[in-house]
Design an enzyme around this catalytic site. Structure first.
Site, PDB file in Angstrom:
ATOM      1  N   PHE A 140       0.848  -1.184   0.000  1.00  0.00           N
ATOM      2  CA  PHE A 140       0.000   0.000   0.000  1.00  0.00           C
ATOM      3  C   PHE A 140       0.887   1.239   0.000  1.00  0.00           C
ATOM      4  O   PHE A 140       1.736   1.395   0.865  1.00  0.00           O
ATOM      5  CB  PHE A 140      -0.914   0.015   1.228  1.00  0.00           C
ATOM      6  CG  PHE A 140      -1.877   1.153   1.212  1.00  0.00           C
ATOM      7  CD1 PHE A 140      -3.080   1.053   0.522  1.00  0.00           C
ATOM      8  CD2 PHE A 140      -1.577   2.350   1.840  1.00  0.00           C
ATOM      9  CE1 PHE A 140      -3.965   2.126   0.478  1.00  0.00           C
ATOM     10  CE2 PHE A 140      -2.456   3.431   1.797  1.00  0.00           C
ATOM     11  CZ  PHE A 140      -3.651   3.308   1.122  1.00  0.00           C
ATOM     12  N   ASP A 217       8.873   2.380   2.130  1.00  0.00           N
ATOM     13  CA  ASP A 217       7.693   3.124   2.546  1.00  0.00           C
ATOM     14  C   ASP A 217       7.429   2.767   4.006  1.00  0.00           C
ATOM     15  O   ASP A 217       6.892   1.711   4.311  1.00  0.00           O
ATOM     16  CB  ASP A 217       6.504   2.769   1.648  1.00  0.00           C
ATOM     17  CG  ASP A 217       5.243   3.541   2.049  1.00  0.00           C
ATOM     18  OD1 ASP A 217       5.222   4.132   3.149  1.00  0.00           O
ATOM     19  OD2 ASP A 217       4.283   3.537   1.255  1.00  0.00           O
ATOM     20  N   LYS A 246       2.058   9.836   8.457  1.00  0.00           N
ATOM     21  CA  LYS A 246       1.281   9.405   9.623  1.00  0.00           C
ATOM     22  C   LYS A 246       1.787   9.939  10.965  1.00  0.00           C
ATOM     23  O   LYS A 246       1.504  11.084  11.302  1.00  0.00           O
ATOM     24  CB  LYS A 246       1.128   7.890   9.588  1.00  0.00           C
ATOM     25  CG  LYS A 246       0.315   7.463   8.356  1.00  0.00           C
ATOM     26  CD  LYS A 246      -0.345   6.116   8.443  1.00  0.00           C
ATOM     27  CE  LYS A 246      -1.402   5.999   7.353  1.00  0.00           C
ATOM     28  NZ  LYS A 246      -1.078   5.101   6.278  1.00  0.00           N
TER      29      LYS A 246
HETATM   30  C1  PLP Z   1      -1.216   5.376   4.827  1.00  0.00           C
HETATM   31  C2  PLP Z   1      -0.129   4.938   3.935  1.00  0.00           C
HETATM   32  C3  PLP Z   1       0.214   5.678   2.790  1.00  0.00           C
HETATM   33  C4  PLP Z   1      -0.576   6.867   2.328  1.00  0.00           C
HETATM   34  O1  PLP Z   1      -0.609   7.901   3.246  1.00  0.00           O
HETATM   35  P1  PLP Z   1      -1.747   9.026   3.120  1.00  0.00           P
HETATM   36  O2  PLP Z   1      -1.372  10.050   4.141  1.00  0.00           O
HETATM   37  O3  PLP Z   1      -3.051   8.343   3.431  1.00  0.00           O
HETATM   38  O4  PLP Z   1      -1.705   9.543   1.727  1.00  0.00           O
HETATM   39  C5  PLP Z   1       1.286   5.251   2.034  1.00  0.00           C
HETATM   40  N1  PLP Z   1       1.988   4.168   2.387  1.00  0.00           N
HETATM   41  C6  PLP Z   1       1.694   3.430   3.478  1.00  0.00           C
HETATM   42  C7  PLP Z   1       2.530   2.245   3.824  1.00  0.00           C
HETATM   43  C8  PLP Z   1       0.615   3.774   4.280  1.00  0.00           C
HETATM   44  O5  PLP Z   1       0.283   3.028   5.326  1.00  0.00           O
END
Ligand code: PLP
Length: 392
Positions: A140, A217, A246
């Site tokens: 994700f 990520d 986050k």
């Molecule tokens: C939440 C998330 C994103 C996206 O972040 P947003 O602030 O919602 O755009 C990207 N990568 C990972 C692993 C995430 O958990």
């Protein structure tokens, strides 16, 4: 207004891009929230780890209020007196040379992808328009048109997708035009999937040998969640770029960033990338305080210790007929149910009735990710409820 009134308004006026539980939160403090009916719940989702520091942490709140009184937005046409301090703090904390601030996680990923492509054109002399990136399935990375591919085509060119953690497939997918591999060190949305021990090291080694960048990520896995500041530290691996978001916000105000080496991060020339709000003084003040809370309250160590407490407590689920597997690292735990359990959502609804908020992910997995400030007592209390709903 009652819960159902808010639900009705939401259903009428909000695009249905989420399927929330019917709890309407009015206030929150630490790990506890109160809904519009006055009912209290313990939160075991922590806004997908954006609330690692807990709801409305007083220290971050103070930093935000102080900044509101001074200046909130300058744009980066001018400099402000908070952003350089955040950059210094974040780079020193994580051992990187430069950072680039954005707002959302999706933008941080986009930033890393642009940096990688540009790096390939400059440092690998890849022909213009030919740079290729390798990504992994079921990772994700946000929902931009480049990343989210289910029914929103045509898609951005230049990506090869390999199975998650498959290092043999990675070696095969590399061409002279490959610039980088992008991965979650532990998959969050896919259900807290931890790759086999050694995977990250192997990816690092393949990247070094082929002169390509490793991009992690860590938007959900980073900043303490797994019991390490970054999840990559579990294998002592240092990626070339790390995406953060986050918890960098402390749950107050959107802040994201990419950190990396000077070689990679200085590929951008003025104007080629940026955001009106990225790096604004309010975001920087909030992120500085959010990092200070993580460090001073030892939330990383806490996540590791309480993660062990939680896994011990959940050990009895090994013989539960509904449960396929419990996996976790730090305070990030996935309880994967067997298909015959009928999906995780109904157990999350039962948990909500018992005063614990958690969310199903990938249909069959209950994700447990409470704020890292949670007390041992509250954690055990919440896990008791989890055991109750799974032990009929
Ligand atoms: C939440 C998330 C994103 C996206 O972040 P947003 O602030 O919602 O755009 C990207 N990568 C990972 C692993 C995430 O958990």
């Amino acid at each position: 207004m009652k819960t159902q009134d808010f639900v009705a308004l939401e259903k009428k006026y909000l695009a249905p891009n989420y399927n929330p539980l019917d709890v309407v939160i009015e206030s929150g403090e630490g790990v506890w929230v109160t809904d519009v009916e006055g009912k209290r719940y313990m939160d075991f989702l922590a806004a997908y780890s954006a609330l690692n520091q807990g709801y409305c942490h007083p220290r971050i709140k103070k930093a935000m209020l102080e900044q509101v009184e001074k200046v909130t937005l300058t744009s980066r046409a001018f400099r402000n007196d908070k952003l350089p301090l955040l950059a210094e703090k974040l780079c020193n904390l994580l051992g990187y040379e430069m950072m680039l601030p954005m707002n959302s996680g999706a933008e941080a990923v986009e930033t890393a992808l642009k940096a990688a492509r540009k790096w390939g054109y400059i440092h690998k002399k890849i022909p213009e328009g030919k740079a290729n990136l390798i990504a992994m399935s079921n990772n994700f990375h946000g929902r931009t048109i480049t990343i989210y591919r289910d029914g929103f085509g045509p898609f951005t060119d230049g990506f090869t997708v390999i199975p998650y953690g498959d290092t043999a497939a990675l070696e095969k997918a590399i061409t002279p035009n490959t610039v980088a591999v992008l991965m979650e060190p532990i998959q969050g949305e896919a259900g807290i999937i931890i790759p086999p021990e050694g995977t990250l090291k192997k990816v690092r080694e393949i990247c070094d040998r082929n002169h390509i960048l490793m991009i992690a990520d860590e938007i959900q896995s980073g900043l303490g969640r797994t019991g390490r500041m970054l999840a990559c530290e579990w294998e002592n691996v240092k990626p070339d770029m790390v995406c953060l978001g986050k918890a960098l916000s402390g749950g107050f105000y959107p802040v994201s960033a990419v950190v990396g080496s000077a070689e990679v991060m200085s590929v951008f020339k003025p104007g080629e990338h940026g955001s009106t709000f990225g790096g604004n003084p309010m975001a920087a003040a909030v992120a500085l305080a959010a990092l200070e809370v993580l460090i001073e309250e030892k939330l990383v160590e806490r996540a590791e210790e309480l993660g062990r407490v939680a896994m011990d407590k959940l050990a009895s689920l090994a013989s539960n007929p509904l449960v396929k597997e419990v996996r976790g690292r730090g305070l990030w735990i996935g309880i994967e149910l067997k298909p015959e359990a009928g999906g995780a959502r109904k157990y999350c609804m039962k948990l909500m009735e018992k005063g614990v908020l958690a969310k199903d992910t990938h249909h069959h997995t209950i994700r447990l990710a409470p704020p890292l400030v949670i007390s041992r007592e509250d954690l055990l209390l919440g896990l008791d409820k989890v055991l109750e709903v799974l032990n009929p």
